[in-house]
Design an enzyme around this catalytic site. Sequence first.
Site, PDB file in Angstrom:
ATOM      1  N   PHE A 168       3.557  -9.677  -0.122  1.00 43.05           N
ATOM      2  CA  PHE A 168       2.420  -9.052  -0.793  1.00 43.05           C
ATOM      3  C   PHE A 168       1.377 -10.055  -1.237  1.00 43.05           C
ATOM      4  CE2 PHE A 168       6.310  -6.602  -2.135  1.00 43.05           C
ATOM      5  CZ  PHE A 168       6.252  -5.762  -1.058  1.00 43.05           C
ATOM      6  N   THR A 211      -1.995   0.622  -7.177  1.00 43.20           N
ATOM      7  CA  THR A 211      -0.764  -0.161  -7.316  1.00 43.20           C
ATOM      8  C   THR A 211       0.090  -0.043  -6.065  1.00 43.20           C
ATOM      9  OG1 THR A 211      -0.759   0.157  -9.724  1.00 43.20           O
ATOM     10  CG2 THR A 211       1.316  -0.512  -8.703  1.00 43.20           C
ATOM     11  N   TRP A 263      -1.676  -1.921  -3.255  1.00 42.77           N
ATOM     12  CA  TRP A 263      -1.590  -3.369  -3.461  1.00 42.77           C
ATOM     13  C   TRP A 263      -0.325  -3.942  -2.840  1.00 42.77           C
ATOM     14  CZ3 TRP A 263       1.933  -6.651  -5.781  1.00 42.77           C
ATOM     15  CH2 TRP A 263       1.503  -7.948  -6.041  1.00 42.77           C
ATOM     16  N   HIS A 264       0.762  -3.173  -2.883  1.00 40.76           N
ATOM     17  CA  HIS A 264       2.043  -3.678  -2.392  1.00 40.76           C
ATOM     18  C   HIS A 264       2.143  -3.724  -0.877  1.00 40.76           C
ATOM     19  CE1 HIS A 264       3.415  -3.211  -6.562  1.00 40.76           C
ATOM     20  NE2 HIS A 264       4.375  -4.038  -6.236  1.00 40.76           N
ATOM     21  N   GLY A 265       1.278  -3.041  -0.177  1.00 37.25           N
ATOM     22  CA  GLY A 265       1.366  -3.149   1.271  1.00 37.25           C
ATOM     23  C   GLY A 265       0.644  -2.046   2.008  1.00 37.25           C
TER      24      GLY A 265
END
Length: 474
Positions: free
Chosen positions: A474, A321, A324-326
């Site tokens: 994102f 998680t 995934w955001h960066g």
Amino acid sequence: MLFSSVVFIGCFLPPVLLVYYTLLKGKRLLQNYFLLFASLVFYAWGEPLFVFALIGSFTGNWAFGLLIGKHRGSQRASKLILVLMLAFNLSVIFVFKYLMFTVANVNLLLGASFAVPLIVLPIGISFFTFQAISYVVDVYRGRKAPQKNLLNVGLYIAFFPQLVAGPIIRYETIADQIAGREESFSSFSIGACRFIVGLSKKVLLANSFAVVADKSFAVAQAGDLSVSFAWLGAIAYALQIFFDFSGYSDMAIGLGRMFGFRFPENFNYPYISKSATEFWRRWHISLGSWFRDYVYFPLGGSRVSSRARLVLNLFIVWLLTGIWHGANWTFVCWGLLYFALIAIEKTIQFEKLPLPGFLKRTYILLFVLVGWVLFRSGTVADAAWYLKVMFGFSGSPLTDANAAVYLKENLVYFLFGILSSTPAAKAIIAKAEGAGALRSAASVGYAAIFALVFLISLSYLAKGTYNPFIYFNF
């Protein structure tokens, strides 16, 4: 192209609606093809070349879906196709989003000097790739038959309302709507009002809080941040990202409704949560449920034989998680913060503890603010410095002129923003309706209110500066 832009509201959306509801009325197949074409134009507006990455994504996953359908009788072949699909999608994300980060860290770790490629990130690649993965997985699980029409798969993945920042729609949620949705004046009106609500959240609230947050983090970079301004900036960013992202989701849901689609909700007052677990049931619901159904449950979820395996499953989910955001260690630390909180909560069964609600809410809000500081900061060191100031460990002054000026100038925004981030405002309106205060002139009054909010939002857009949605990154 931004939803909160004059180009979109004045030049793109009106002709799309006009063609859809006049020239193509009653012609579902042509309507779908037209919406796909409009979506590709929407995406190509700012990134002409990356539209081919989008087309390649939905074409490749359409082919994987057909292959799984063709080899459904062979579990081994179906699993192999599924693995190839994951390799295809994840390699695309890796190259565009994480290759530069990986090479830079390999250089740092090994003292090497590999050339770091300069790669521009296609907007929304994480969102539309996750939707593509969910399509093939849903076909693999037998929840839906493979879609033989490439352009219908393209519409599902590339439909412009949710293309670049979600919500992440499951194929099983929208498959029947592609051909069987129903449009009506009532549904269109609800969608238009929802769009206006989202627009006002972004333009009137999120952009206002951004001024305070940007100033506080800029001052922190200069090493001149006071304790009170650090807290004010953290709270401002918490409100900014909530109204920014939930505003986008409202606009996406509203736009979808205007074309007859019903998208799932993506937010449910996350700042009233009493635990980190509840917070993630209320914040970015579509992402949390995606990781739950496509990662956590396949790993065994909480129905595992040992506590260690449960913790490992949670670690994997929250590490992913964060990633995934960066491509930044701040996002990794942010994800691991929630891993630690949720793992501890599940271990001690925190939600069942007989503690006062306000204590639980205070606990999670405190850690949410800490998390947003990590999320907003450019580096882990920057975040550590900001947090040291917030909690009084830096020797910084308690307050300063910045805190006083920005609080005074934005007090009304803070009060309204805090109220609107809870169910309180909705409850006040419902109570007024129940008492008959609004019932007599509801239709006229509501229309006038929404028209006024829309005009005010447009006036802010006309004089405002470029301010993209946070989750476009994102």
